[in-house]
Design a protein around this motif. Sequence first.
Motif, PDB file in Angstrom:
ATOM      1  N   GLU A  64       0.814  -1.212   0.000  1.00 20.63           N
ATOM      2  CA  GLU A  64       0.000   0.000   0.000  1.00 20.63           C
ATOM      3  C   GLU A  64       0.846   1.259   0.000  1.00 20.63           C
ATOM      4  O   GLU A  64       0.465   2.275  -0.575  1.00 20.63           O
ATOM      5  CB  GLU A  64      -0.927  -0.006   1.215  1.00 20.63           C
ATOM      6  N   ARG A 103       4.304   8.106  -7.026  1.00 17.95           N
ATOM      7  CA  ARG A 103       3.051   7.406  -6.813  1.00 17.95           C
ATOM      8  C   ARG A 103       2.350   7.905  -5.554  1.00 17.95           C
ATOM      9  O   ARG A 103       1.119   8.025  -5.519  1.00 17.95           O
ATOM     10  CB  ARG A 103       3.295   5.899  -6.719  1.00 17.95           C
ATOM     11  N   GLN A 121       0.822  11.225  -6.357  1.00 16.76           N
ATOM     12  CA  GLN A 121      -0.377  11.019  -7.173  1.00 16.76           C
ATOM     13  C   GLN A 121      -1.546  10.536  -6.320  1.00 16.76           C
ATOM     14  O   GLN A 121      -2.684  11.002  -6.479  1.00 16.76           O
ATOM     15  CB  GLN A 121      -0.069   9.998  -8.270  1.00 16.76           C
ATOM     16  N   LYS A 122      -1.273   9.632  -5.391  1.00 16.47           N
ATOM     17  CA  LYS A 122      -2.323   9.137  -4.507  1.00 16.47           C
ATOM     18  C   LYS A 122      -2.857  10.253  -3.618  1.00 16.47           C
ATOM     19  O   LYS A 122      -4.074  10.352  -3.376  1.00 16.47           O
ATOM     20  CB  LYS A 122      -1.757   8.001  -3.653  1.00 16.47           C
ATOM     21  N   GLU A 155      -5.295  12.360  -5.577  1.00 16.31           N
ATOM     22  CA  GLU A 155      -6.589  11.697  -5.737  1.00 16.31           C
ATOM     23  C   GLU A 155      -7.412  11.787  -4.456  1.00 16.31           C
ATOM     24  O   GLU A 155      -8.618  12.092  -4.491  1.00 16.31           O
ATOM     25  CB  GLU A 155      -6.370  10.232  -6.113  1.00 16.31           C
ATOM     26  N   GLU A 167      -6.683   8.617   5.612  1.00 14.37           N
ATOM     27  CA  GLU A 167      -5.849   8.176   4.488  1.00 14.37           C
ATOM     28  C   GLU A 167      -4.882   9.272   4.059  1.00 14.37           C
ATOM     29  O   GLU A 167      -3.726   8.992   3.723  1.00 14.37           O
ATOM     30  CB  GLU A 167      -6.740   7.766   3.316  1.00 14.37           C
ATOM     31  N   TYR A 184      -0.826   8.754   3.969  1.00 15.08           N
ATOM     32  CA  TYR A 184       0.018   8.881   2.769  1.00 15.08           C
ATOM     33  C   TYR A 184       0.992  10.053   2.898  1.00 15.08           C
ATOM     34  O   TYR A 184       2.087  10.014   2.339  1.00 15.08           O
ATOM     35  CB  TYR A 184      -0.858   9.040   1.538  1.00 15.08           C
TER      36      TYR A 184
END
Length: 585
Positions: free
Chosen positions: A385, A398, A401-402, A405, A456, A460
């Motif tokens: 993850e 990545r 980018q996450k 989103e 979340e 991240y």
Amino acid sequence: MDWGTELWDQCDIIEKHTQSGLELVEKYVKFVKERTEIEQSYAKQLRNLSKKYNQKRSNKDEPDCRLSSYQSFVDILNEMNDYAGQRELIAENMIMNICIDLTKYLQELKQERKTYLLEAKKAQQSLESTYKQLDSSKKRFEREWREAERAAQYAEKTDQDINATKADVEKAKQQAHMRARVAEDCKNDYAAQLQKYNKEQSQFYFNDMPLIFNKLQDLDERRIRKLGHGYILFSDTEKNVMPIIGKCLEGITKAGTNVNEKNDTMLIIEQNKSGFERPGDVEFEDYSQGINRASSDSSLGTPKGPMDLLGKNKSKNFWLFKRSKLSSSTLTPFSTPPAPSPPNGAPSPKFGRDPLSYCLKEINKTVKPRISSFRTLRRSPTVTEDFGHLPPEQRRKRLQQKLEEISKELQKEADQSEALGKMKDVYEKNPQMGDPASLATQISQTSQNIERLRGELNKYETWLSEAGARGDTLRYRAHSFNNNGAHEVLSPDGAHSDESTPDPSQAIYAEFDDDFEDEEPAAPIGKCTAMYNFPGASEGTISMQEGEVLAVVEEDKGDGWTRVRRHNGDEGYIPTSYVTITLNK
């Protein structure tokens, strides 16, 4: 010049010519149908071709999808698909404007021609019937006249005969006189029939048939004119789509010019850069010092154990060509090598006796327990993850980018929460518009989604910080609502700050009012007409009267409210169901 005057005696020729003209129309319709079948088959093959080569790389997550050469090829396939659509449009228009129209017109011409030919046939039959009556009266007159002549001759002969009695003579004279009278009646009948026939014949040749022939001439001219128009449509149908076909071809040319070899090669670097440093020089390992260590202290290299050698070099070359087959649980570029032996420490007895065999034994001992681990190198890496299976540079990208989103989803949920809050406030002040309790489930679900997305986001962001993000860390700054209904803002460092106001309902619209003060007035996208009166008593709403025309500034986003503006500049929200909206095209 017309057919009735010049071709008065060519009825068969006219009938044959008109029939041939109708057959020509049928032949042209059949030709166009076959042409449309060719166009449809061509379009179908083009579509299948585009679909065939689009399926080979339909996965948009592939790295090559971002290359300009790949995107241009996809654009070419899309343009070819549009081009196929234009060929189908050509076939469809030909069917509608030529085949169907001409077929329908052809049926009308056939029926009209049939009517005219029936009229001509009736006129001809009538003339033939009159002629038969004339011929019959003529033959009867001829027969009766001969009989009268014979009767007159017989009476004269009887009168001159000395042997005939007076009664015989009188009888013969009476018979001759009767025959003469009958012959005279037949003569008059014949004259009447002749006059009748001549009149009908004149009517037939000078009026009836010329009129029918002229009608057939007009029919044939209309048929030729319609057929000529069909010939023109055959060309114009394709000309009408030529501009769009030209745009498709221009799109293909543009796709070719959009190919940028420099950007593609730079994109390969961006997608595949690992972020690792190049391996340094391999140090010289002087195994001879294990035997002659006491002879000199100024040797070329510092003696190290075989485990030090393995620990230093075991991960040097894996990431260069086998990066995708290594997992973080096995050999990694950041593995910490064992501490080196002291420079002046005494060597191991085994190592002193036979350094080469000792090295091989130690390496064999170390590698054997790892056989099961190396077998896993053949498999694909385990996707985690936190994207720990990726090189550092790709992992940072990545994670960023996450984060983007999640931030978009969080902004969407916050907007929905704000809209639900406005709707709840309106329902509380205007119960006739709805029940506030009906929104409790949606508000609760939205709050849970916001909390989940915040968790979340923090997770991240932590991983991105551990990965060594460059520049400022992405933070989500959006207005949302806490459990108490106060306006809550995410600070740049991730902490939550509550900006409570004395009136919670005023806090709901605080940001709404600030947006209208700071932003430039948006251009209207349409207009609306009020169907009912609306008081506009809630904050952020605007009152309106039935029949009032307002400018639409923002469409309904699914919450049942539309943003409008008056001519004096007043703006606010109104129920979408209270107005009829007409958007600008």
